[in-house]
Design an enzyme around this catalytic site. Structure first.
Site, short mmCIF file in Angstrom:
data_model
loop_
_atom_site.label_atom_id
_atom_site.label_comp_id
_atom_site.label_asym_id
_atom_site.label_seq_id
_atom_site.Cartn_x
_atom_site.Cartn_y
_atom_site.Cartn_z
N GLY A 1 0.85 -1.15 -0.07
CA GLY A 1 -0.01 -0.02 -0.05
C GLY A 1 0.70 1.17 0.10
O GLY A 1 0.06 2.37 0.22
N LYS B 1 15.60 0.95 -8.32
CA LYS B 1 15.52 2.03 -9.33
C LYS B 1 14.02 2.65 -9.33
O LYS B 1 13.25 1.76 -9.32
CB LYS B 1 15.84 1.40 -10.73
CG LYS B 1 15.60 2.63 -11.78
CD LYS B 1 17.02 3.31 -12.21
CE LYS B 1 16.89 4.53 -13.23
NZ LYS B 1 18.08 5.33 -13.22
N TYR B 2 13.84 3.85 -9.13
CA TYR B 2 12.32 4.16 -9.25
C TYR B 2 12.18 4.69 -10.48
O TYR B 2 12.80 5.31 -11.42
CB TYR B 2 12.58 5.75 -8.50
CG TYR B 2 11.06 6.56 -8.26
CD1 TYR B 2 10.28 5.96 -7.75
CD2 TYR B 2 11.00 7.78 -9.13
CE1 TYR B 2 8.93 6.44 -7.74
CE2 TYR B 2 9.63 8.27 -9.05
CZ TYR B 2 8.56 7.62 -8.28
OH TYR B 2 7.58 8.30 -8.43
N HIS C 1 0.18 0.98 -14.12
CA HIS C 1 0.27 -0.33 -13.38
C HIS C 1 -0.70 -1.32 -14.31
O HIS C 1 -2.00 -1.00 -14.28
CB HIS C 1 -0.71 0.00 -12.16
CG HIS C 1 -1.16 -1.15 -11.34
ND1 HIS C 1 -1.29 -1.25 -9.94
CD2 HIS C 1 -1.59 -2.51 -11.77
CE1 HIS C 1 -1.64 -2.39 -9.32
NE2 HIS C 1 -1.87 -3.22 -10.31
N GLU D 1 1.23 -8.31 -10.52
CA GLU D 1 1.15 -6.71 -10.65
C GLU D 1 2.62 -6.40 -11.25
O GLU D 1 3.64 -6.58 -10.59
CB GLU D 1 0.91 -6.24 -9.33
CG GLU D 1 -0.19 -6.36 -8.74
CD GLU D 1 -0.78 -5.38 -7.55
OE1 GLU D 1 -1.63 -5.10 -7.25
OE2 GLU D 1 0.16 -4.89 -6.86
N ASN E 1 -0.45 -11.16 -6.05
CA ASN E 1 -1.60 -11.11 -5.22
C ASN E 1 -1.99 -12.52 -5.21
O ASN E 1 -2.23 -12.92 -6.32
CB ASN E 1 -2.83 -10.02 -5.11
CG ASN E 1 -2.46 -8.68 -5.27
OD1 ASN E 1 -1.61 -8.33 -4.44
ND2 ASN E 1 -2.61 -7.81 -6.23
N ARG F 1 -5.08 -13.84 -4.15
CA ARG F 1 -6.54 -14.09 -3.90
C ARG F 1 -7.14 -13.59 -5.03
O ARG F 1 -6.60 -12.82 -6.08
CB ARG F 1 -6.58 -13.16 -2.64
CG ARG F 1 -6.21 -11.75 -2.83
CD ARG F 1 -6.66 -10.62 -1.90
NE ARG F 1 -5.82 -9.40 -2.05
CZ ARG F 1 -5.80 -8.53 -2.88
NH1 ARG F 1 -6.55 -8.46 -4.15
NH2 ARG F 1 -4.82 -7.38 -2.90
C1 MV4 Z 1 7.32 1.70 -7.51
C2 MV4 Z 1 7.07 2.97 -8.00
C3 MV4 Z 1 8.16 3.23 -8.68
N1 MV4 Z 1 9.42 2.67 -9.01
N2 MV4 Z 1 8.66 1.11 -7.54
C4 MV4 Z 1 3.29 1.50 -4.82
C5 MV4 Z 1 2.78 0.40 -4.09
C6 MV4 Z 1 3.66 -0.53 -4.04
N3 MV4 Z 1 3.03 -1.92 -4.06
C7 MV4 Z 1 4.63 -0.48 -5.09
N4 MV4 Z 1 4.38 1.03 -5.38
C8 MV4 Z 1 5.26 1.64 -6.41
N5 MV4 Z 1 6.42 1.19 -6.59
C9 MV4 Z 1 9.46 1.50 -8.32
N6 MV4 Z 1 10.65 1.04 -8.57
C10 MV4 Z 1 5.79 3.47 -8.15
C11 MV4 Z 1 5.10 2.83 -7.02
C12 MV4 Z 1 3.71 3.43 -7.02
C13 MV4 Z 1 2.52 2.89 -7.56
C14 MV4 Z 1 2.36 1.65 -8.10
C15 MV4 Z 1 1.06 1.08 -8.53
C16 MV4 Z 1 0.13 1.90 -8.54
C17 MV4 Z 1 -0.05 3.24 -8.07
C18 MV4 Z 1 1.22 3.68 -7.54
C19 MV4 Z 1 1.12 4.94 -6.78
C20 MV4 Z 1 2.49 5.59 -6.33
C21 MV4 Z 1 3.56 4.65 -6.47
#
Ligand code: MV4
Length: 446
Positions: free
Chosen positions: A164, A201-202, A208, A275, A289, A291
């Site tokens: 989350g 890495k971001y 998604h 995902e 996930n 479920r």
């Molecule tokens: C990330 C990302 C960008 N780069 N990882 C948010 C919840 C978690 N399950 C993983 N998430 C993210 N991981 C990297 N390396 C951005 C998110 C993220 C996000 C992912 C899916 C749906 C909505 C989001 C909202 C903000 C950040």
């Protein structure tokens, strides 16, 4: 096949599971908190048991109360729904030990995917692409800097036991590492009672996209296309669609094959969702996930497959009734989550539904548990209804969505319906031109 199933959940998903049971011919047991005795799934079930006070901790998360209800009503299986105990491996194990079949994957697969580092490692071993990052936990600022040099900035710290979005911190350069590292650890400790973090890495502007899979006990694994869930706010999905406007048939088949191969090698059984973040035509694993998900219905609309019924049949030891070549993606489906929330602030608006009219007509599906005179309690999530529309293509689907949204009447509470009406008229939504940040960035101008 099972004779009687206990549904360890509430609201729309409990109704959804109950409908599948009724169509197969299985008796149903509803469990509910004190305030939920007038809930639709309780009224529709063959039997019901009150399992405790209103707080989820005392009822829907109360393992011993749920097990007592299962013993009392002599069920042979239990469906956990979504949320609550649905991804609790300890619960899945205890249920099995009481000779009640847990309708879900093995406790081992649940716990494997619950630990984000183990999940990532396992998934990678089986050939699914992951986001470049630390091999496991990062234990120091120095180590983080070394890894960041290798993968490049920006980087993100994530909680090993997270979810989350809590405990996630971004560092744009070396100067921001120390702060991001300690902030992530602090949030991880507060939220998950475990301060372990890892680094990736971001990805700045991904979508998604998630792949639905279904696997039986006989080695048959099938993927049911994808869902694009990028339109979200604060990690709450608001609108989901299938197929994704960003994906070509070739890309879909490529990732589908990779996922099916990995799930087969894992020996995973049941329904599941892998995902991904999707950026520049590349998939990167995020989480799995273990479920059924809220948005499973968009996949049902484009495939014609009743995923919940198949899930129950698989748990009962039946073979999948279709193979990959039987799965055809037909047209387009969109799900609008109608929440009891202010459409601007998303603050929950529990209360009495004083007037209610749900739309109908061709290609329109409502999955809901509410009725006129029903009082939405403050204790649980704010989903009132899912409106799912299906059309021969995306254009017809959007027009149908706009038409159906215009027919909805829900009085007494505020809902997100008004926001959805704006979304279906928005140029970028119409063009499929959005990512995970789109809603938060555009909310004010809608
Ligand atoms: C990330 C990302 C960008 N780069 N990882 C948010 C919840 C978690 N399950 C993983 N998430 C993210 N991981 C990297 N390396 C951005 C998110 C993220 C996000 C992912 C899916 C749906 C909505 C989001 C909202 C903000 C950040």
């Amino acid at each position: 096949m099972f004779k009687k199933i206990l549904i360890a959940n509430r609201g729309d998903i409990a109704v959804r599971v109950l409908r599948a049971c009724k169509e197969i011919g299985i008796s149903t047991v509803a469990v509910h908190s004190e305030i939920d005795s007038n809930l639709m799934n309780v009224l529709l079930a063959d039997e019901s048991v009150c399992i405790g006070p209103n707080r989820a901790m005392d009822s829907y998360l109360n393992i011993s109360a749920i097990l007592s209800a299962a013993e009392l009503t002599r069920v042979d299986a239990l469906h956990p729904g979504v949320g609550f105990l649905s991804e609790n491996s300890k619960f899945a194990k205890i249920v099995g030990e009481h000779n009640v079949k847990f309708i879900g994957p093995s406790p081992e697969h649940i716990s494997m995917m619950g630990d984000k580092i183990i999940a990532k490692k396992t998934i990678f071993e089986f050939g699914i692409p992951i986001i470049p990052g630390s091999k496991g936990e990062v234990i120091s600022v120095q180590q983080s800097i070394e890894i960041a040099k290798d993968i490049g900035y920006p980087v993100i710290f994530k909680a090993t036991n997270g979810g989350g979005g809590k405990g996630m911190k971004i560092a744009n350069n070396e100067d921001e590492i120390a702060n991001a590292f300690s902030m992530a650890k602090g949030e991880a400790k507060t939220n998950f009672n475990d301060d372990n973090v890892y680094m990736e890495k971001y990805l700045a502007n991904p979508r998604h996209i998630e792949i639905q899979i279904i696997a039986d006990n006989y080695g048959n694994v099938v993927y049911l296309g994808e869902r694009d869930c990028s339109i979200q706010r604060n990690h709450q999905k608001l609108l989901e669609e299938s197929p994704s406007p960003a994906l070509s048939k070739k890309d879909r088949e490529k990732i589908g094959k990779i996922v099916v191969n990995a799930i087969s090698k894992m020996g995973y059984v049941g329904v599941g969702t892998i995902e991904f973040l999707y950026e520049n035509n590349e998939f990167f694993f995020m989480e799995m996930n273990t479920r059924i998900q809220v948005e499973h219905s968009v996949t049902e609309m484009v495939t014609g497959i009743d995923i919940v019924k198949e899930q129950i049949r698989i748990a009962a030891g039946e073979k999948l009734s279709f193979s990959q070549s039987d799965v055809k993606i037909n047209g387009h489906a969109i799900e609008f989550r109608i929440n009891a929330e202010d459409p601007q602030t998303f603050i929950p608006t529990p209360g009495m539904i004083t007037e209610l009219y749900f739309p109908g007509g061709i290609g329109v599906r409502i999955d809901s548990h509410v009725y006129r005179g029903y009082k939405i309690p403050q204790y649980y999530d704010s989903l009132v209804a899912k409106l799912i529309v299906h059309g021969k293509d995306r254009e017809e689907c959007l027009a149908r969505g706009e038409r159906a949204l215009s027919e909805i009447v829900i009085e007494g509470i505020s809902t997100t319906t008004e926001l959805h009406k704006k979304l279906v008229q928005n140029k970028e939504v119409i063009n499929g031109d959005y990512n995970i940040h789109w809603l938060e960035r555009n909310l004010k101008n809608l």
